[in-house]
Enzyme design. Structure first.
Site, PDB file in Angstrom:
ATOM      1  N   TYR A  18     -25.305  22.261 -38.727  1.00  0.00           N
ATOM      2  CA  TYR A  18     -24.998  23.654 -39.073  1.00  0.00           C
ATOM      3  C   TYR A  18     -26.130  24.597 -38.678  1.00  0.00           C
ATOM      4  O   TYR A  18     -26.631  25.364 -39.499  1.00  0.00           O
ATOM      5  CB  TYR A  18     -24.719  23.770 -40.586  1.00  0.00           C
ATOM      6  CG  TYR A  18     -23.430  23.095 -40.977  1.00  0.00           C
ATOM      7  CD1 TYR A  18     -22.232  23.764 -40.820  1.00  0.00           C
ATOM      8  CD2 TYR A  18     -23.420  21.795 -41.457  1.00  0.00           C
ATOM      9  CE1 TYR A  18     -21.029  23.146 -41.146  1.00  0.00           C
ATOM     10  CE2 TYR A  18     -22.222  21.168 -41.781  1.00  0.00           C
ATOM     11  CZ  TYR A  18     -21.036  21.852 -41.627  1.00  0.00           C
ATOM     12  OH  TYR A  18     -19.858  21.237 -41.943  1.00  0.00           O
ATOM     13  N   TYR A 145     -15.011  19.855 -50.308  1.00  0.00           N
ATOM     14  CA  TYR A 145     -15.577  19.458 -49.016  1.00  0.00           C
ATOM     15  C   TYR A 145     -15.218  17.999 -48.749  1.00  0.00           C
ATOM     16  O   TYR A 145     -15.439  17.145 -49.600  1.00  0.00           O
ATOM     17  CB  TYR A 145     -17.104  19.630 -48.991  1.00  0.00           C
ATOM     18  CG  TYR A 145     -17.676  19.153 -47.677  1.00  0.00           C
ATOM     19  CD1 TYR A 145     -17.555  19.930 -46.523  1.00  0.00           C
ATOM     20  CD2 TYR A 145     -18.260  17.891 -47.558  1.00  0.00           C
ATOM     21  CE1 TYR A 145     -18.009  19.480 -45.301  1.00  0.00           C
ATOM     22  CE2 TYR A 145     -18.733  17.437 -46.332  1.00  0.00           C
ATOM     23  CZ  TYR A 145     -18.601  18.232 -45.218  1.00  0.00           C
ATOM     24  OH  TYR A 145     -19.045  17.771 -44.003  1.00  0.00           O
ATOM     25  N   ASP A 246     -12.041  11.373 -53.184  1.00  0.00           N
ATOM     26  CA  ASP A 246     -13.154  11.321 -52.239  1.00  0.00           C
ATOM     27  C   ASP A 246     -14.446  11.154 -53.045  1.00  0.00           C
ATOM     28  O   ASP A 246     -14.964  12.107 -53.614  1.00  0.00           O
ATOM     29  CB  ASP A 246     -13.171  12.625 -51.419  1.00  0.00           C
ATOM     30  CG  ASP A 246     -14.318  12.665 -50.417  1.00  0.00           C
ATOM     31  OD1 ASP A 246     -15.223  11.809 -50.514  1.00  0.00           O
ATOM     32  OD2 ASP A 246     -14.311  13.562 -49.545  1.00  0.00           O
ATOM     33  N   LYS A 275     -21.742   7.531 -47.678  1.00  0.00           N
ATOM     34  CA  LYS A 275     -23.088   7.986 -48.059  1.00  0.00           C
ATOM     35  C   LYS A 275     -24.001   6.875 -48.640  1.00  0.00           C
ATOM     36  O   LYS A 275     -24.634   6.179 -47.868  1.00  0.00           O
ATOM     37  CB  LYS A 275     -22.975   9.193 -48.969  1.00  0.00           C
ATOM     38  CG  LYS A 275     -22.478  10.406 -48.172  1.00  0.00           C
ATOM     39  CD  LYS A 275     -22.888  11.742 -48.766  1.00  0.00           C
ATOM     40  CE  LYS A 275     -22.799  12.841 -47.742  1.00  0.00           C
ATOM     41  NZ  LYS A 275     -21.646  13.720 -47.882  1.00  0.00           N
TER      42      LYS A 275
END
Ligand SMILES: *Cc1c(COP(=O)(O)O)cnc(C)c1O
Length: 431
Positions: A18, A145, A246, A275
């Site tokens: 980003y 997200y 999620d 993760k």
């Protein structure tokens, strides 16, 4: 080791997450990691408050994870998963079965969180296709997200992920307002209404509901009441709609439970994990589903699930993840996460009274200070480095999610730095 030319090369040729290629924010050259420390090129050691974005839960270079990687590297770093199986994958999935909600029996290994989300969406689509009732919509929450690939992005918060930019490429799904009931506050009964209405209205089009349980991460670091999840589960059951959770950020103890859905005592039909799966050593993710979902998916026209990444089941990553499961099985994480949570409550909660601060939220080893104005990222980042800590704020969020092994003194360093930073108006963007 790092010359100004190296940094200039980086600026000129390498994208960062980003970040602008025209005017990138400064990057800090890191040369070594160890435990809770990141060492930058000038020799300074920073206490890490980010766990490298939720990943390095037991700190860096954990000897057991490093040993597992070295052992596997010598035997078989990688082999294809088509027509082949291997011990690291079998052992990992076996230990995962011990941690995951019992009903999630069938595990698909993939290479990143976003891919695990893509897999979950594709499974839901194939599930309905196989039932002869093809459906194309997902119901999800604003502020969510789920990753950066197209399918995942289509269920991210439409503003944060700039849906307008990709408008004709992105499928349009159904969004409802995120719950307002705070995790540690009262349950507001009307919080579920928007969700319930959307589910009822679109019940014949919706393939699945997808959401992040309890903590909405990158979309705003919001922490909501588990009762919301319980009611979502009940409604999905009532209408026969699949529930995808999620847990890519929340999984493996971060919220104080092994998986955040345990706060609500529910289990999904499909779960995505990633993760911290390898303890932050390398990329690996998984999508686990109930046998009913798996069998339905495979009973359709295709007869198989249509996905198979090149590096699926990478033995190196599986071996490290399996070693991570052994560390987690010792259950030290529970006391570690509670100690971090207690410290965050003591030190971050009082910051609520500061003028620059809009809200403070804590759950497990996650502490979030939401500011009234956006921070000046470069200035605040530089301030933190000067204080000897690695904390990366974004927008109006200054947050901590340190490795579980952080000690009291290091924790104090992190929260002291946050307290000083959010009180300092010069570290905020000028409006
Ligand atoms: C980080 C994240 C993802 C995407 O994972 P990547 O490995 O970055 O692709 C998806 N969902 C949630 C909740 C995440 O935090």
């Amino acid at each position: 080791m790092f010359s100004p030319q190296d940094l200039e090369f980086d600026r000129r040729h390498i994208w960062h997450p980003y970040t602008s290629m025209i005017n990138p924010l400064p990057v800090y050259p890191v040369v070594r990691s160890e435990g809770v420390y990141l060492e930058i090129a000038d020799g300074r050691r920073l206490v890490d408050g980010m766990s490298s974005w939720w990943c390095a839960q037991h700190g860096y270079n954990h000897p057991e994870l490093v040993a597992a990687a070295k052992r596997q590297l010598d035997t078989m770093p990688h082999v294809m998963f088509g027509g082949i199986t291997h011990e690291p994958a079998i052992r990992l999935c076996n230990s995962l079965r011990g941690f995951l909600p019992q009903s999630l029996e069938c595990i698909f290994l993939a290479d990143s969180g976003s891919v695990a989300v893509e897999v979950s969406l594709k499974m839901a689509l194939q599930y309905w296709h196989a039932k002869g009732d093809p459906r194309t919509k997902f119901l999800t929450l604003e502020r969510g997200y789920h990753g950066d690939t197209f399918g995942a992005m289509s269920v991210c918060d439409p503003k944060n992920s700039m849906h307008s930019l990709y408008s004709r490429f992105l499928p349009e799904h159904i969004f409802v307002a995120a719950p307002k009931s705070r995790f540690d506050g009262e349950w507001l009964a009307d919080d579920i209404e928007a969700f319930q209405t959307a589910l009822e209205t679109h019940r014949h089009e919706i393939a699945a509901v997808i959401l992040e349980p309890v903590v909405q991460g990158a979309g705003g670091m919001r922490i909501y009441h588990p009762e919301y999840l319980r009611q979502v589960r009940t409604l999905c059951d009532q209408y026969g709609i699949l529930l995808i959770l999620d847990e890519i950020a929340t999984g493996f103890g971060r919220t104080g439970k092994m998986f955040a859905c345990e706060h609500a005592d529910i289990s999904p039909d499909i779960i995505c994990i990633g993760k911290a799966l390898t303890g932050g050593m390398m990329t690996l993710s998984a999508t686990a589903v109930t046998r009913k979902v798996a069998e339905t998916v495979c009973s359709g026209e295709a007869g198989v699930f249509m996905h198979g990444p090149t590096f699926m089941g990478n033995p190196l990553a599986c071996a490290v993840a399996e070693a991570n499961m052994r560390i987690l099985a010792r259950n030290e994480w529970q006391a570690q996460v509670s100690a971090i949570e207690a410290h965050f409550r003591d030190t971050l909660m009082p910051l609520r009274n500061l003028e620059n601060v809009a809200d403070v939220r804590v759950v497990g080893a996650i502490g979030v200070v939401e500011t009234r104005r956006p921070v000046d990222m470069a200035a605040m980042q530089a301030f933190f480095v000067k204080q000897g800590v690695w904390i990366r704020p974004f927008g109006r969020l200054v947050y901590l999610m340190p490795p579980y092994i952080v000690d009291a003194e290091q924790l104090r360093q992190l929260t002291d730095a946050v307290a000083v930073a959010v009180a300092d108006t010069t570290l905020f963007a000028v409006s």
